[in-house]
Design a protein around this motif. Sequence first.
Motif, PDB file in Angstrom:
ATOM      1  N   HIS A 113       0.854  -1.189   0.000  1.00 48.78           N
ATOM      2  CA  HIS A 113       0.000   0.000   0.000  1.00 48.78           C
ATOM      3  C   HIS A 113       0.887   1.235   0.000  1.00 48.78           C
ATOM      4  O   HIS A 113       1.570   1.525   0.976  1.00 48.78           O
ATOM      5  N   GLU A 157      -5.844  -1.773   4.239  1.00 42.07           N
ATOM      6  CA  GLU A 157      -5.524  -3.100   4.751  1.00 42.07           C
ATOM      7  C   GLU A 157      -6.778  -3.780   5.288  1.00 42.07           C
ATOM      8  O   GLU A 157      -7.015  -4.975   5.051  1.00 42.07           O
ATOM      9  N   SER A 178       1.147  -7.551   4.623  1.00 42.28           N
ATOM     10  CA  SER A 178       1.045  -6.155   4.191  1.00 42.28           C
ATOM     11  C   SER A 178       2.369  -5.423   4.380  1.00 42.28           C
ATOM     12  O   SER A 178       3.044  -5.584   5.404  1.00 42.28           O
ATOM     13  N   VAL A 216       3.232  -1.392   4.156  1.00 37.51           N
ATOM     14  CA  VAL A 216       2.603  -0.091   4.010  1.00 37.51           C
ATOM     15  C   VAL A 216       3.675   1.001   4.019  1.00 37.51           C
ATOM     16  O   VAL A 216       4.505   1.049   4.934  1.00 37.51           O
ATOM     17  N   LEU A 234       2.448   7.446   3.903  1.00 37.52           N
ATOM     18  CA  LEU A 234       1.709   7.149   2.681  1.00 37.52           C
ATOM     19  C   LEU A 234       1.896   8.303   1.699  1.00 37.52           C
ATOM     20  O   LEU A 234       1.971   9.469   2.099  1.00 37.52           O
TER      21      LEU A 234
END
Length: 281
Positions: free
Chosen positions: A7, A29, A44, A46, A50
């Motif tokens: 992500h 998620e 995951s 991440v 972000l």
Amino acid sequence: MKLLLIHTGGTIGMVPGAQGLTPRPGLVEAAIAARLPENIHLTSHVFDPLLDSANVGPADWNRMLDQIDAHAAMPVIVTHGTDTMSFTGAALSRALVGSGRRVVLCGSMVPLAQGGDAEGNLDLALRSVLLPGEGVHLAFSGRVLSAAGLIKHDSHASDSFRSLPQAPLHLPARRRFGAQRLAILSLSPGLPAEALRAALGTLDGAVLRVFGAGTAMSDPALIGALSEAVRAGKRIRAVSQCEAGGLAPGAYAAGATLWAAGVENGGAETPEAALIELWLN
């Protein structure tokens, strides 16, 4: 079976805030975990922080590739903003040729839980990533598209992407992105040769968006700037400013000087694909 989620950020994982949409960690998620079949286990990775996709670049492509390599044999979903999705699609498509990996990119024009396209795109990504076969794809607006030749066609519509056919991908000389200084430049009527020369002077190579099937202005100074750059060891790769159709060297006399100067023919490559070609080969 295990599934890797990378992500990176983007609209799909945002929520409304006081100053507009802002990322919310955990949103994507949780949405994927809630949709997983019972026999699929999610791993995951991440990005922190972000990223708005406007800030995604070569170092981030390397981070994605590192995670893909670190989780051997897992199918991969990459959630990503739409603005540079076409660049990341071209980057991963070329870097992963011959790896046997299946990667599905996914994003949205409207965030999760806002009555838009996000949930449908995630559902499609999950169905697609678990299918057999290798390659990098985009799951978007009810279609699974090859990511090698993506074009963001519309800045607002949910059906915002097209995928243009590309030549078969070949094994890259490199699988990671270095520090080359590369850019996409465009010809335009009246462009001063000095401006092109100055831009090329700061670059190690460039994609040059030319007219139609491969033409340029009959300006000796401009062609001279291109010739000088090529003689200095800089690769200049031409693509058409038209969205489809590509280049046809020799079709017009107005393009002969481009090829004589040593400009490369990018054929039907998108500008994004041509840029990645320079980066990896």
